[in-house]
Design a protein around this motif. Structure first.
Motif, PDB file in Angstrom:
ATOM      1  N   ASP A  67      -7.171  13.186   0.936  1.00  0.00           N
ATOM      2  CA  ASP A  67      -6.373  12.442   1.413  1.00  0.00           C
ATOM      3  C   ASP A  67      -6.597  10.863   0.946  1.00  0.00           C
ATOM      4  O   ASP A  67      -5.438  10.442   0.787  1.00  0.00           O
ATOM      5  CB  ASP A  67      -6.788  12.506   3.185  1.00  0.00           C
ATOM      6  N   ILE A  68      -7.803  10.554   0.809  1.00  0.00           N
ATOM      7  CA  ILE A  68      -7.757   9.115   0.384  1.00  0.00           C
ATOM      8  C   ILE A  68      -7.151   9.184  -0.998  1.00  0.00           C
ATOM      9  O   ILE A  68      -6.326   8.121  -1.416  1.00  0.00           O
ATOM     10  CB  ILE A  68      -9.139   8.735   0.132  1.00  0.00           C
ATOM     11  N   VAL A  69      -7.394   9.902  -1.780  1.00  0.00           N
ATOM     12  CA  VAL A  69      -6.995   9.847  -3.460  1.00  0.00           C
ATOM     13  C   VAL A  69      -5.466  10.148  -3.354  1.00  0.00           C
ATOM     14  O   VAL A  69      -4.737   9.318  -4.197  1.00  0.00           O
ATOM     15  CB  VAL A  69      -7.518  11.140  -4.172  1.00  0.00           C
ATOM     16  N   GLN A  70      -4.852  10.757  -2.399  1.00  0.00           N
ATOM     17  CA  GLN A  70      -3.201  11.011  -2.445  1.00  0.00           C
ATOM     18  C   GLN A  70      -2.753   9.609  -2.049  1.00  0.00           C
ATOM     19  O   GLN A  70      -1.534   9.458  -2.427  1.00  0.00           O
ATOM     20  CB  GLN A  70      -2.963  12.212  -1.330  1.00  0.00           C
ATOM     21  N   GLU A  71      -3.156   8.904  -1.240  1.00  0.00           N
ATOM     22  CA  GLU A  71      -2.708   7.516  -0.775  1.00  0.00           C
ATOM     23  C   GLU A  71      -2.897   6.400  -2.005  1.00  0.00           C
ATOM     24  O   GLU A  71      -2.243   5.528  -1.683  1.00  0.00           O
ATOM     25  CB  GLU A  71      -3.638   6.990   0.361  1.00  0.00           C
ATOM     26  N   ILE A  72      -3.701   6.794  -3.039  1.00  0.00           N
ATOM     27  CA  ILE A  72      -3.660   5.770  -4.058  1.00  0.00           C
ATOM     28  C   ILE A  72      -2.498   5.745  -4.997  1.00  0.00           C
ATOM     29  O   ILE A  72      -2.075   6.967  -5.528  1.00  0.00           O
ATOM     30  CB  ILE A  72      -5.020   6.188  -4.978  1.00  0.00           C
ATOM     31  N   PRO A  73      -1.630   4.824  -5.174  1.00  0.00           N
ATOM     32  CA  PRO A  73      -0.435   4.768  -5.852  1.00  0.00           C
ATOM     33  C   PRO A  73      -0.653   4.992  -7.341  1.00  0.00           C
ATOM     34  O   PRO A  73      -1.922   4.556  -7.828  1.00  0.00           O
ATOM     35  CB  PRO A  73       0.136   3.525  -5.532  1.00  0.00           C
ATOM     36  N   VAL A  74       0.208   5.653  -7.841  1.00  0.00           N
ATOM     37  CA  VAL A  74       0.154   5.867  -9.319  1.00  0.00           C
ATOM     38  C   VAL A  74       1.166   4.881 -10.041  1.00  0.00           C
ATOM     39  O   VAL A  74       2.228   4.447  -9.100  1.00  0.00           O
ATOM     40  CB  VAL A  74       0.598   6.999  -9.994  1.00  0.00           C
ATOM     41  N   ASP A  75       1.151   4.361 -11.314  1.00  0.00           N
ATOM     42  CA  ASP A  75       2.086   3.473 -11.816  1.00  0.00           C
ATOM     43  C   ASP A  75       3.463   4.480 -12.165  1.00  0.00           C
ATOM     44  O   ASP A  75       3.373   5.241 -12.862  1.00  0.00           O
ATOM     45  CB  ASP A  75       1.610   3.064 -13.332  1.00  0.00           C
ATOM     46  N   GLU A  76       4.509   4.038 -11.390  1.00  0.00           N
ATOM     47  CA  GLU A  76       5.760   4.764 -11.332  1.00  0.00           C
ATOM     48  C   GLU A  76       6.316   5.019 -12.733  1.00  0.00           C
ATOM     49  O   GLU A  76       7.128   6.064 -12.944  1.00  0.00           O
ATOM     50  CB  GLU A  76       6.799   4.169 -10.310  1.00  0.00           C
ATOM     51  N   ARG A  77       6.320   3.739 -13.536  1.00  0.00           N
ATOM     52  CA  ARG A  77       6.601   3.836 -14.786  1.00  0.00           C
ATOM     53  C   ARG A  77       6.345   5.042 -15.586  1.00  0.00           C
ATOM     54  O   ARG A  77       6.748   5.620 -16.630  1.00  0.00           O
ATOM     55  CB  ARG A  77       6.835   2.571 -15.698  1.00  0.00           C
ATOM     56  N   ILE A  78       4.922   5.037 -15.706  1.00  0.00           N
ATOM     57  CA  ILE A  78       4.196   6.256 -16.491  1.00  0.00           C
ATOM     58  C   ILE A  78       4.321   7.588 -15.835  1.00  0.00           C
ATOM     59  O   ILE A  78       4.779   8.454 -16.663  1.00  0.00           O
ATOM     60  CB  ILE A  78       2.650   6.011 -16.334  1.00  0.00           C
ATOM     61  N   ALA A  79       4.446   7.561 -14.595  1.00  0.00           N
ATOM     62  CA  ALA A  79       4.912   8.773 -13.701  1.00  0.00           C
ATOM     63  C   ALA A  79       6.133   9.309 -14.366  1.00  0.00           C
ATOM     64  O   ALA A  79       6.591  10.475 -14.441  1.00  0.00           O
ATOM     65  CB  ALA A  79       4.616   8.812 -12.443  1.00  0.00           C
ATOM     66  N   SER A  80       7.131   8.278 -14.316  1.00  0.00           N
ATOM     67  CA  SER A  80       8.474   8.666 -14.864  1.00  0.00           C
ATOM     68  C   SER A  80       8.512   9.373 -16.323  1.00  0.00           C
ATOM     69  O   SER A  80       9.198  10.396 -16.538  1.00  0.00           O
ATOM     70  CB  SER A  80       9.573   7.644 -14.651  1.00  0.00           C
TER      71      SER A  80
END
Length: 199
Positions: A67-80
């Motif tokens: 749950d904690i890990v899921q809340e950590i955001p990813v860089d949306e540009r890299i995810a895209s």
């Protein structure tokens, strides 16, 4: 030419480090911060570091860490970028599958992780990922060119097997060993994606 893009996860795809975030929730910030720094700087072998991390965090329910890990955001540009190239992008992380699987699901790409299982309240490591071995697997799958992106000393084996290596400092400056083994050093997600599109 078929190209595989290999991304470290922690501090590369994420916009903050995983373990300090987990540790802050669990009251283990000092211990994890020291261990993370020593590992990033290459002063502790990654496999030893992973075993120590698991020992520190084994008291915590896996679902809570997930749950904690899921809340950590990813860089949306890299995810895209990954979303636009799901068959050519791979996450190569030494972190545990039982912690990361849910967080990685939205990326819809394949991944290589350390593996473990939980039984009777204890986490048991079954394998610690060798990032160089992951690159070898991708070559056997037919990828003619490997581009590796990461920030720590544990990414160096992956860099050494790749055709092009990028030391990425989106969260902090890359480790000196990663910089020394890289072809490029980048500090911004947008710049990284632009570079990947031109390589």
């Amino acid at each position: 030419m078929s190209t595989a893009y290999c991304f470290d996860y922690d501090g590369t795809l994420t916009t903050t480090e995983l373990l300090p975030s987990i540790a802050a929730e669990l009251g283990l910030s000092g211990e994890i911060a020291l261990l993370t720094k020593l590992t990033m700087d290459g002063l502790i072998p990654f496999e030893d570091s992973m075993r120590l991390r698991v020992a520190l965090l084994s008291q915590v329910e896996t679902s809570k860490v997930e749950d904690i890990v899921q809340e950590i955001p990813v860089d949306e540009r890299i995810a895209s970028f990954i979303g636009s190239n799901p068959d050519n992008c791979f996450v190569i992380s030494g972190n545990l599958d039982i912690w990361l699987r849910k967080a990685l699901a939205p990326l819809n790409c394949e991944y290589f992780l350390s593996t473990a299982y939980r039984s009777n309240g204890k986490i048991t490591l079954t394998s610690v990922l060798n990032k160089a071995a992951a690159v070898t697997v991708l070559r056997k799958q037919g990828f003619e060119r490997i581009i590796a992106i990461g920030d720590g000393a544990n990414d160096v084996p992956m860099f050494e097997r790749a055709d092009i290596s990028i030391a990425y400092g989106g969260v902090h400056s890359p480790a000196a060993a990663a910089i020394a083994a890289s072809d490029f050093v980048v500090h911004d997600g947008g710049t990284l994606c632009s570079l990947l599109r031109t390589l």
